[in-house]
Motif scaffolding. Structure first.
Motif, mmCIF file in Angstrom:
data_model
loop_
_atom_site.group_PDB
_atom_site.id
_atom_site.type_symbol
_atom_site.label_atom_id
_atom_site.label_comp_id
_atom_site.label_asym_id
_atom_site.label_seq_id
_atom_site.Cartn_x
_atom_site.Cartn_y
_atom_site.Cartn_z
ATOM 1 N N GLN A 126 -30.276 33.565 -33.962
ATOM 2 C CA GLN A 126 -30.461 32.885 -35.005
ATOM 3 C C GLN A 126 -32.003 32.782 -35.332
ATOM 4 O O GLN A 126 -32.546 32.993 -36.632
ATOM 5 C CB GLN A 126 -30.202 31.346 -35.028
ATOM 6 C CG GLN A 126 -28.484 31.161 -35.073
ATOM 7 C CD GLN A 126 -27.944 29.732 -35.006
ATOM 8 O OE1 GLN A 126 -28.622 29.215 -34.250
ATOM 9 N NE2 GLN A 126 -26.604 29.653 -35.147
ATOM 10 N N GLU A 127 -33.004 32.832 -34.474
ATOM 11 C CA GLU A 127 -34.220 32.923 -34.694
ATOM 12 C C GLU A 127 -34.788 34.069 -34.978
ATOM 13 O O GLU A 127 -35.498 34.085 -36.037
ATOM 14 C CB GLU A 127 -35.014 32.636 -33.326
ATOM 15 C CG GLU A 127 -36.491 32.477 -33.204
ATOM 16 C CD GLU A 127 -37.088 32.251 -31.807
ATOM 17 O OE1 GLU A 127 -38.493 32.379 -31.765
ATOM 18 O OE2 GLU A 127 -36.451 31.938 -30.766
ATOM 19 N N VAL A 144 -36.323 37.614 -40.007
ATOM 20 C CA VAL A 144 -35.967 38.746 -40.792
ATOM 21 C C VAL A 144 -36.066 38.066 -42.181
ATOM 22 O O VAL A 144 -36.579 38.660 -43.152
ATOM 23 C CB VAL A 144 -34.574 39.400 -40.475
ATOM 24 C CG1 VAL A 144 -34.183 40.213 -41.694
ATOM 25 C CG2 VAL A 144 -34.748 40.235 -39.177
ATOM 26 N N GLN A 145 -35.454 37.180 -42.602
ATOM 27 C CA GLN A 145 -35.206 36.416 -43.879
ATOM 28 C C GLN A 145 -36.631 36.156 -44.417
ATOM 29 O O GLN A 145 -37.036 36.106 -45.313
ATOM 30 C CB GLN A 145 -34.399 35.189 -43.848
ATOM 31 C CG GLN A 145 -32.859 35.542 -43.585
ATOM 32 C CD GLN A 145 -32.395 36.722 -44.157
ATOM 33 O OE1 GLN A 145 -32.245 36.738 -45.633
ATOM 34 N NE2 GLN A 145 -31.558 37.770 -43.540
ATOM 35 N N GLU A 146 -37.450 35.533 -43.396
ATOM 36 C CA GLU A 146 -38.753 35.049 -43.863
ATOM 37 C C GLU A 146 -39.591 36.255 -44.404
ATOM 38 O O GLU A 146 -40.416 36.275 -45.430
ATOM 39 C CB GLU A 146 -39.477 34.458 -42.621
ATOM 40 C CG GLU A 146 -40.791 33.930 -43.108
ATOM 41 C CD GLU A 146 -41.477 33.007 -41.817
ATOM 42 O OE1 GLU A 146 -42.560 33.251 -41.593
ATOM 43 O OE2 GLU A 146 -40.759 32.359 -41.160
ATOM 44 N N LYS A 196 -18.560 38.501 -31.922
ATOM 45 C CA LYS A 196 -19.499 38.482 -32.813
ATOM 46 C C LYS A 196 -19.897 36.972 -33.208
ATOM 47 O O LYS A 196 -20.961 36.782 -33.771
ATOM 48 C CB LYS A 196 -19.259 38.976 -34.207
ATOM 49 C CG LYS A 196 -18.886 40.710 -34.125
ATOM 50 C CD LYS A 196 -18.579 41.205 -35.379
ATOM 51 C CE LYS A 196 -18.496 42.876 -35.226
ATOM 52 N NZ LYS A 196 -18.164 43.609 -36.534
ATOM 53 N N ALA A 197 -18.695 36.085 -33.130
ATOM 54 C CA ALA A 197 -19.122 34.734 -33.440
ATOM 55 C C ALA A 197 -20.040 34.042 -32.484
ATOM 56 O O ALA A 197 -21.032 33.287 -32.725
ATOM 57 C CB ALA A 197 -17.880 33.888 -33.410
ATOM 58 N N LEU A 198 -19.904 34.639 -31.197
ATOM 59 C CA LEU A 198 -20.964 33.943 -30.132
ATOM 60 C C LEU A 198 -22.304 34.711 -30.421
ATOM 61 O O LEU A 198 -23.467 33.867 -30.189
ATOM 62 C CB LEU A 198 -20.400 34.826 -28.861
ATOM 63 C CG LEU A 198 -19.236 33.659 -28.008
ATOM 64 C CD1 LEU A 198 -18.529 34.542 -26.996
ATOM 65 C CD2 LEU A 198 -19.366 32.357 -27.978
ATOM 66 N N VAL A 199 -22.479 35.877 -30.990
ATOM 67 C CA VAL A 199 -23.850 36.356 -31.145
ATOM 68 C C VAL A 199 -24.459 35.632 -32.379
ATOM 69 O O VAL A 199 -25.517 34.888 -32.426
ATOM 70 C CB VAL A 199 -23.958 37.682 -31.750
ATOM 71 C CG1 VAL A 199 -25.025 38.268 -32.177
ATOM 72 C CG2 VAL A 199 -23.408 38.679 -30.392
ATOM 73 N N ARG A 218 -35.473 44.055 -34.049
ATOM 74 C CA ARG A 218 -35.543 43.137 -32.823
ATOM 75 C C ARG A 218 -34.297 42.038 -33.033
ATOM 76 O O ARG A 218 -33.597 41.641 -31.972
ATOM 77 C CB ARG A 218 -36.613 42.125 -32.979
ATOM 78 C CG ARG A 218 -38.072 42.871 -32.697
ATOM 79 C CD ARG A 218 -39.273 41.875 -32.500
ATOM 80 N NE ARG A 218 -39.500 41.185 -33.611
ATOM 81 C CZ ARG A 218 -40.187 41.768 -34.576
ATOM 82 N NH1 ARG A 218 -41.011 42.779 -34.329
ATOM 83 N NH2 ARG A 218 -40.535 40.681 -35.582
ATOM 84 N N ARG A 219 -33.766 41.737 -34.186
ATOM 85 C CA ARG A 219 -32.493 41.271 -34.320
ATOM 86 C C ARG A 219 -31.384 41.780 -33.771
ATOM 87 O O ARG A 219 -30.382 41.261 -33.097
ATOM 88 C CB ARG A 219 -32.449 40.766 -35.858
ATOM 89 C CG ARG A 219 -31.145 39.898 -36.135
ATOM 90 C CD ARG A 219 -30.927 39.733 -37.565
ATOM 91 N NE ARG A 219 -30.740 41.211 -38.155
ATOM 92 C CZ ARG A 219 -30.623 41.062 -39.421
ATOM 93 N NH1 ARG A 219 -30.877 39.960 -40.529
ATOM 94 N NH2 ARG A 219 -30.444 42.057 -40.019
#
Length: 133
Positions: free
Chosen positions: A79-80, A85-87, A69-72, A47-48
């Motif tokens: 970011q959400e 993913v991190q959680e 890439k910076a805009l992404v 999803r990310r």
């Protein structure tokens, strides 16, 4: 998970086997949770990636890839997804560590059961009797 008592050798046979059964159930449960968490991590990464690709398409007018890439990376939608993913990854690592600890407990219980069965056969395992004079 059930705690392994310090005096493991003082448990009677019924207590030992009951503890072994309960710990084994926990190992199976945690393995299932770990597998589900690993699948969740893979899905969250997908999803990310899709969110990042969609944002990249939206900003295709930018010539520099580094700017795209910076805009992404700075987009709240990406970011959400990255936070998710991190959680999920953190939960998967937690379950993995817990599974490892409980699996280790199961190994110690198994060794105690083996030790007792060897002791009942005269203190030496059948294999040891076959290969020693």
């Amino acid at each position: 998970p059930p705690a392994i008592p310090k005096g493991l050798t003082r448990l009677d046979e019924e207590e030992l086997m009951d503890l072994f059964r309960r710990v084994n159930e926990w190992v199976k449960y945690l393995k299932l949770q770990l597998t589900a968490a690993e699948v969740d991590v893979t899905q969250a990464k997908t999803r990310r990636g899709r969110a990042g690709a969609a944002i990249m398409v939206e900003n295709r007018g930018e010539r520099a890839v580094s700017t795209q890439k910076a805009l992404v990376d700075s987009d709240p939608r990406f970011q959400e997804q990255d936070d998710l993913v991190q959680e999920i990854y953190g939960y998967a690592k937690f379950v993995e560590a817990l599974h490892s600890q409980v699996d280790s407990d199961l190994f110690h219980l198994s060794r105690e059961i083996t030790r007792r069965s060897d002791a009942e056969r005269g203190g030496r395992s059948t294999r040891a009797r076959r290969y020693t004079p």
